[in-house]
Design an enzyme around this catalytic site. Structure first.
Site, PDB file in Angstrom:
ATOM      1  N   VAL A 155      -1.978 -19.312  12.577  1.00 43.27           N
ATOM      2  CA  VAL A 155      -0.680 -19.414  11.905  1.00 43.27           C
ATOM      3  C   VAL A 155       0.445 -19.010  12.860  1.00 43.27           C
ATOM      4  O   VAL A 155       0.464 -17.898  13.385  1.00 43.27           O
ATOM      5  CB  VAL A 155      -0.648 -18.537  10.639  1.00 43.27           C
ATOM      6  CG1 VAL A 155       0.711 -18.650   9.946  1.00 43.27           C
ATOM      7  CG2 VAL A 155      -1.768 -18.944   9.680  1.00 43.27           C
ATOM      8  N   ARG A 199       0.826  -1.211   0.000  1.00 43.04           N
ATOM      9  CA  ARG A 199       0.000   0.000   0.000  1.00 43.04           C
ATOM     10  C   ARG A 199       0.856   1.255   0.000  1.00 43.04           C
ATOM     11  O   ARG A 199       0.484   2.268  -0.569  1.00 43.04           O
ATOM     12  CB  ARG A 199      -0.927  -0.005   1.227  1.00 43.04           C
ATOM     13  CG  ARG A 199      -2.102  -0.955   1.102  1.00 43.04           C
ATOM     14  CD  ARG A 199      -2.940  -0.969   2.363  1.00 43.04           C
ATOM     15  NE  ARG A 199      -2.202  -1.501   3.506  1.00 43.04           N
ATOM     16  CZ  ARG A 199      -2.663  -1.567   4.739  1.00 43.04           C
ATOM     17  NH1 ARG A 199      -3.879  -1.118   5.001  1.00 43.04           N
ATOM     18  NH2 ARG A 199      -1.946  -2.072   5.712  1.00 43.04           N
ATOM     19  N   LYS A 225     -13.968 -12.735   6.382  1.00 43.46           N
ATOM     20  CA  LYS A 225     -13.328 -13.839   5.668  1.00 43.46           C
ATOM     21  C   LYS A 225     -14.364 -14.719   4.966  1.00 43.46           C
ATOM     22  O   LYS A 225     -14.156 -15.147   3.826  1.00 43.46           O
ATOM     23  CB  LYS A 225     -12.499 -14.681   6.644  1.00 43.46           C
ATOM     24  CG  LYS A 225     -11.168 -14.061   7.022  1.00 43.46           C
ATOM     25  CD  LYS A 225     -10.264 -13.947   5.795  1.00 43.46           C
ATOM     26  CE  LYS A 225      -8.867 -13.512   6.125  1.00 43.46           C
ATOM     27  NZ  LYS A 225      -8.014 -13.367   4.923  1.00 43.46           N
TER      28      LYS A 225
END
Length: 334
Positions: free
Chosen positions: A183, A33, A155
């Site tokens: 994760v 970004r 999601k």
């Protein structure tokens, strides 16, 4: 396939996916970004001379996406909108996730990309269901009408939108999704996934008691390898793949692994579990606890049998990942 676009290459999963692609010999273009982050990204990846191009593109705007996709054979869509504070309402997280996913898919289709692999989450599979004794599979979808959190809702709806787009407007564009559980794994720098915060807080003593919930865990390097398999294997087209290592672990299991394997370095890791009634009460008034209220007392077990069967994917032992995660966090400059 030789040229691959990775969206969100400066993020935790995105960085490891980019490394896996570069090490496998692909030419990689990745989006950020803020272009000012390019030197930091290159330093984090530490691959001098690699075939890596960094371009600017933001999920919240159309500009830059077609140019980012041009000339690419595949896209790993890893980027996801993030907030530095709790959202005022669900749409503040949901709309950017859905709109950003559709921007990437339109750019992929218009540029003639062959396949997109989207990083979804177990949050699109395992939430809003009654308690169950069997593991969640790729056939399951989160119930967005069950009072779930905005992240899980974003999601779920962004993945739903992706499948609908490919079915209705994709014009042959292939899609596969990777749905990781929590994760973990070695950090590449001080910016890392929120899923590592629990490990960090156990280690530094800022988590005085453990919470009672169980979920799956997976190594970030194995998540990256599953992305590459989902990108290259013909059998992956049109499929979802859960990424998890074995069965779920309770938070007390994570703490036990660190105490047993790290010794004195895990001296601050808590040993007591907060009573469930107390945790649920705190979740009503504490925003950080509130984000976990759907997990308290639950065991969200899931299985990666499909990825193992169709793609030959194999996750490393999660106990080793927990230890390597902790060691990399302890090694960060303070």
């Amino acid at each position: 396939m030789t040229h691959v676009l990775v969206t969100g290459g400066s993020g935790y999963i995105g960085s490891w996916c980019t490394l896996a692609l570069l090490d496998a010999g692909f030419t990689v273009r990745t989006t950020v970004r803020d272009p000012a982050r390019e030197p930091q990204l290159r330093a984090t990846l530490n691959r001098p001379g690699a075939n890596l191009e960094v371009v600017r593109a933001d999920l919240s705007a159309d500009d830059g996406w077609r140019a980012a996709a041009d000339g690419c054979d595949a896209i790993l869509h890893v980027a996801s909108p993030t907030l530095t504070r709790p959202p005022r309402d669900d749409d503040e997280m949901v709309r950017p996730a859905v709109d950003g996913t559709l921007r990437v898919l339109r750019a992929a289709r218009d540029a003639g990309v062959r396949r997109v692999v989207m990083t979804s989450a177990i949050g699109a599979i395992a939430y809003g269901h009654p308690p169950r004794d069997t593991p969640f599979t790729e056939r399951d979808w989160t119930n967005v009408d069950a009072g779930i959190g905005p992240y899980q809702k974003s999601k779920t709806l962004s993945e739903r939108a992706a499948w609908d787009f490919v079915a209705g407007e994709g014009r042959g564009l292939e899609l596969a999704t990777v749905n990781p559980t929590a994760v973990l794994g070695p950090v590449l720098g001080p910016d890392y996934s929120p899923s590592l915060n629990g490990i960090a807080r156990m280690l530094d003593g800022s988590m005085p008691t453990l919470l009672k919930f169980a979920t799956g865990y997976v190594d970030v390097r194995d998540v990256a390898s599953l992305h590459l398999l989902a990108m290259t294997e013909p059998a992956a087209a049109g499929e979802r793949f859960i990424a998890t290592a074995g069965h779920s672990l309770w938070q007390r299991d994570i703490a036990r692994i660190m105490r047993e394997r790290l010794g004195e370095r895990a001296a601050k890791v808590p040993t007591r579990e907060m009573p469930l009634a107390v945790a649920r009460g705190l979740a009503l008034v504490n925003p950080q606890m509130g984000a976990l209220k759907m997990l308290l007392g639950r065991n969200l077990d899931a299985t990666s049998a499909k990825a193992e069967r169709l793609l030959g994917w194999k996750a490393r032992p999660i106990e080793d990942t927990v230890v390597e995660t902790a060691e990399s966090l302890l090694a960060l400059p303070r």
